[in-house]
Structures are given as structure tokens and as C-alpha cells.
Design an enzyme around this catalytic site. Structure first.
Site, short mmCIF file in Angstrom:
data_model
loop_
_atom_site.label_atom_id
_atom_site.label_comp_id
_atom_site.label_asym_id
_atom_site.label_seq_id
_atom_site.Cartn_x
_atom_site.Cartn_y
_atom_site.Cartn_z
N CYS A 21 -97.19 81.94 14.75
CA CYS A 21 -95.63 82.01 14.78
C CYS A 21 -95.28 82.58 15.49
O CYS A 21 -94.97 83.15 15.85
CB CYS A 21 -96.55 83.56 13.89
N GLU A 22 -94.85 81.33 16.56
CA GLU A 22 -93.91 81.74 17.60
C GLU A 22 -92.94 80.62 17.50
O GLU A 22 -93.22 79.53 16.92
CB GLU A 22 -94.71 81.44 18.69
#
Ligand SMILES: *Cc1c(COP(=O)(O)O)cnc(C)c1O
Length: 429
Positions: free
Chosen positions: A339-340
Site C-alpha cells: 500500500c505505497e
């Protein structure tokens, strides 16, 4: 050319079988390529007697790879206790180990000097008094400051935290000599991924000039200079490779001139990581998802935990899809599952159309690849494989499991009941 054609030719015919047997994702390393580069390095520098490569362990700290380095007669450049332990396990000891740390603890120095010792490479004068004992041989890391420019990855020398300044270099060796040190070496490490060989030639010449300056001032001789690592590799197809042969010829000439002036020649040491193994590794992953929104995304079963360089340095890694024609391309982002939004192996890259289930090969992950991986977001690091000379493919590190991730949550309970009463319990919940 990223990742040698020879490695592609060795790997691609076996890929389906390897993927079926081991499963993706994995990094795979090419023993033949690593050895070719190693022998080439030795051939190139045969004009400087005593030449030695100290493989920079941090680039690929796997015992199977380190054993290949040891077999070629290479030493190891270590900067942590773990790297010392790994190198000693494959037989590295004494002056085959270089301990180049910075901001080092006394415990680390004690480890560097125990178990057969190592060449201690000091990052500052103040560290002489933090050694458990005065060694016979000492080396200092030189930071030339504004005399040299660095590059993007490592920063300019003036801003770099490493080494002894030009102004205090003589004082450093005087201090060591006065404490009883008998043998001396001089080290530097200024650039990273530098493909202009003249930069490395200037570095060798700069160190020999400092050797002249210090020797004259203190009447000491130098056993070696270590020009560090930082030799670059072509990550992009259009990148021009470093001309190792030209670099070796020019450095050898500089050494010969030094020898004519002084009647002796220090040994030349180098500590390449990237150049030795970078092109001889690849990350193989499977495409598991595709989505079309404002851009087309191809999702792999690997993520940044396997390869940080694109997210961390915006570094380019070439990607191929074996068995797919290159003529019809599609512009896509190749992504992982973190989740980047910087978890992308490629951004707006023209690639052959990739379908779910396709094996995707990310090139040049043999240095600072798996080693830099991390566990953010609970992502686990993949396995490592070695393609050996006889065509055998061997598992040289298993993939991480959830149990590894949770291992540090298993510990002896401990709590400190502080004497000063906290007021936080009064806060409403
Ligand atoms: C990282 C490092 C190296 C290796 O650098 P490469 O760019 O991989 O060649 C060598 N020496 C020191 C001291 C390092 O920190």
C-alpha cells in the site's frame, strides 16, 4: 546491455521448469556470469601484484554466493557483525576481511578483531582509542571533501558522513603510528554505480598522491590502497558499460609511475559489489492481476520487499517477458501489492502484452536487490536460487514465512513500573 545475453540464453530455456518446480517469486543468480566477471577483474589487474577484490557483502549476503567469491580468491568487505559472521562461515579470515564501518560501536570493533581478526578500516581518528587493542595494520577511510565530486546515490564528499577529512589525514596516521601501528593502508569510497572509468582512475591517482603526502610527512610506507566499490553497470539498454580494461590500464600505469618514483608499489584493493553480481541476478515473478483505469496496471506476485531500488532511488530495472514478441508493445505500470504508490517496478513502460500467468523477468537484481528487502506492510522476502555451472538450480535461501515475521513477537515479558506516577491514566477514554 542489461543482464547479459549469455545469462538470458542460459536461463530462459529452463525458466518454465524452474517456475514449475520452485514457484514464483524468486531471485536467481548465474554462477557462470559471476565467475566470468571475477576472472575478468583478476586478468585486468594482473599488472598490479597483490591485487585483490574484497566483495562488498552487503550487495548479496548469501553464503552460496560468498563461497564462489572465496573460491576465486576474493576477500570480503564487511560493515556489520552479521556480515563478518557470514564471511567467516565461508572461510574468510584475517586479512581476507576488511571491516569498513562508520559510526561503529566498541562491540563491533571487538567482533572485527576477534576470531582471526580483519583489516580494520577506520572512519575517524577518534575511533583509534575505541579499538579493544592496537592492531598491527590499520587503514583509514579518506574523504577528500570539495576536492572531488560524488554522485547522486552517494552524495558529494562534503556532505557525506564518511571518512577522515583531508586536513586531518596526516594526523590520523601519526596518531596510529604513535600508538604502535606498524602497517598501513588507505581507503576511500566516493561514487556509486559510476560507469565513467576515468572517475575510478582519478580515485586511484588521488589515493596514491595522499600516500606520497603522508609517507613524506611521517616516513611510513603503505601496503595497500583500496579504491572502494562503486563501479557501475548498464541498467538501461542504451547505457554504455564501464570500460574495465581501460580503467585497469590507466590505474596500472599510475601504479607503475608511483613505483618508479618511490621504489615500491602498494597493493591495489577494490570492493565492488554491484559490478561483481548486479547483472548476474534476476527477479522472476508471475503476473497475477491486470487492471485498466487511467493507466494500465500489471500486478505481480512480488513487491518492493523483493526489490527496493525502483521505489527508493527511482532506479530503472529492465523487464522482459520471455516468449513474448517485443514488436507489439503496450505502455503499462508494473506494480507490487504494497500500500505505497511507489511500489512500482516500472512506470509507463512499453512492454509486450502481459497476461495473467505470464512469467516476468526483472533484470540486474544481483546486487542491492534481495539484500535491501524489507517487511513493511507484512510483506515477506522471496527465495533465492542459484543457477550453477552444471545447469543445476539450487535453493540457496528459502522464502520468508509468516512465522519469521512473527518471530520477534515471541519474547520474555518485561515491564518497567516507573517511580514517577504518570497522569495519563486520568485521561478520558
Ligand atoms: C556499498 C559499499 C561498497 C559496494 O558498493 P557497490 O556500488 O556495490 O560497488 C563498497 N564499499 C563500501 C564501504 C560500501 O559501503
Amino acid at each position: 546491455m542489461p543482464m547479459s545475453i549469455a545469462f538470458e540464453n542460459r536461463l530462459y530455456p529452463l525458466l518454465e521448469e524452474i517456475v514449475a518446480h520452485f514457484g514464483t517469486p524468486f531471485h536467481i543468480y548465474d554462477e557462470a556470469g559471476i565467475r566470468e566477471t571475477g576472472y575478468r577483474l583478476k586478468r585486468c589487474f594482473c599488472g598490479t601484484p597483490g591485487f585483490r577484490e574484497y566483495y562488498a557483502v552487503k550487495a548479496l549476503p548469501n553464503p552460496a554466493i560468498l563461497a564462489i567469491m572465496a573460491d576465486m580468491g576474493f576477500g570480503f568487505d564487511c560493515s556489520s557483525v552479521a556480515e563478518l559472521v557470514l564471511s567467516r562461515r565461508v572461510g574468510g579470515s584475517g586479512e581476507a576481511l576488511m571491516f569498513t564501518s562508520n559510526n561503529t560501536t566498541r562491540q563491533e570493533f571487538a567482533m572485527a578483531m576477534a576470531d582471526g581478526g580483519s583489516i580494520v578500516n577506520l572512519d575517524d581518528i577518534s575511533l583509534v582509542d575505541k579499538l579493544p587493542a592496537i592492531p598491527d595494520l590499520i587503514c583509514f577511510r579518506y574523504n577528500p571533501g570539495e576536492r572531488r565530486s560524488g554522485n547522486a546515490i552517494i552524495g558529494t564528499p562534503v556532505e557525506a558522513k564518511y571518512g577522515v577529512s583531508h586536513e586531518r589525514l596526516i594526523e590520523a596516521y601519526r596518531t596510529a603510528r604513535d600508538r604502535g601501528v606498524k602497517r598501513f593502508g588507505l581507503h576511500t569510497m566516493l561514487a556509486s554505480n559510476e560507469r565513467d572509468h576515468t572517475y575510478m582512475v582519478q580515485t586511484a591517482a588521488m589515493l596514491l598522491e595522499q600516500v606520497d603526502r603522508i609517507s613524506t610527512a611521517l616516513d611510513i610506507r603503505f601496503e595497500f590502497i583500496n579504491i572502494g566499490g562503486g563501479l557501475g553497470i548498464p541498467y538501461r539498454p542504451a547505457d554504455i558499460p564501464l570500460d574495465l580494461e581501460a580503467m585497469a590500464r590507466a590505474i596500472t600505469a599510475t601504479f607503475s609511475a608511483f613505483s618508479r618514483r618511490n621504489g615500491y608499489m602498494p597493493k591495489l584493493y577494490m570492493e565492488s559489489g554491484r559490478f561483481m553480481t548486479g547483472p548476474h541476478g534476476a527477479l522472476v515473478a508471475t503476473a497475477i492481476n491486470r487492471k485498466e483505469i487511467y493507466r494500465t496496471y500489471v500486478g505481480l506476485d512480488a513487491c518492493m520487499s523483493a526489490l527496493m531500488r525502483p521505489g527508493m532511488y527511482n532506479a530503472y530495472h529492465h523487464i522482459t517477458v520471455p516468449g513474448k514478441a517485443v514488436d507489439a508493445t503496450q505502455v503499462v505500470d508494473v506494480v507490487g501489492s504494497l500500500c505505497e504508490n511507489n511500489d512500482k517496478f516500472a512506470i509507463q513502460r512499453p512492454l509486450p502484452p502481459i497476461a495473467e500467468g505470464d512469467a516476468v523477468v526483472i533484470h540486474d537484481t544481483g546486487a542491492h536487490g534481495h539484500a535491501m528487502g524489507f517487511n513493511y506492510n507484512g510483506q515477506l522476502r522471496p527465495k533465492e536460487l542459484l543457477l550453477k555451472l552444471d545447469g543445476t538450480v539450487e535453493l540457496i535461501r528459502r522464502g520468508e514465512r509468516l512465522g519469521d515475521y512473527f518471530a520477534s513477537l515471541s519474547f520474555t515479558p518485561d515491564a518497567l513500573h516507573t517511580k514517577t506516577r504518570s497522569t495519563t491514566h486520568q485521561l478520558a477514554n
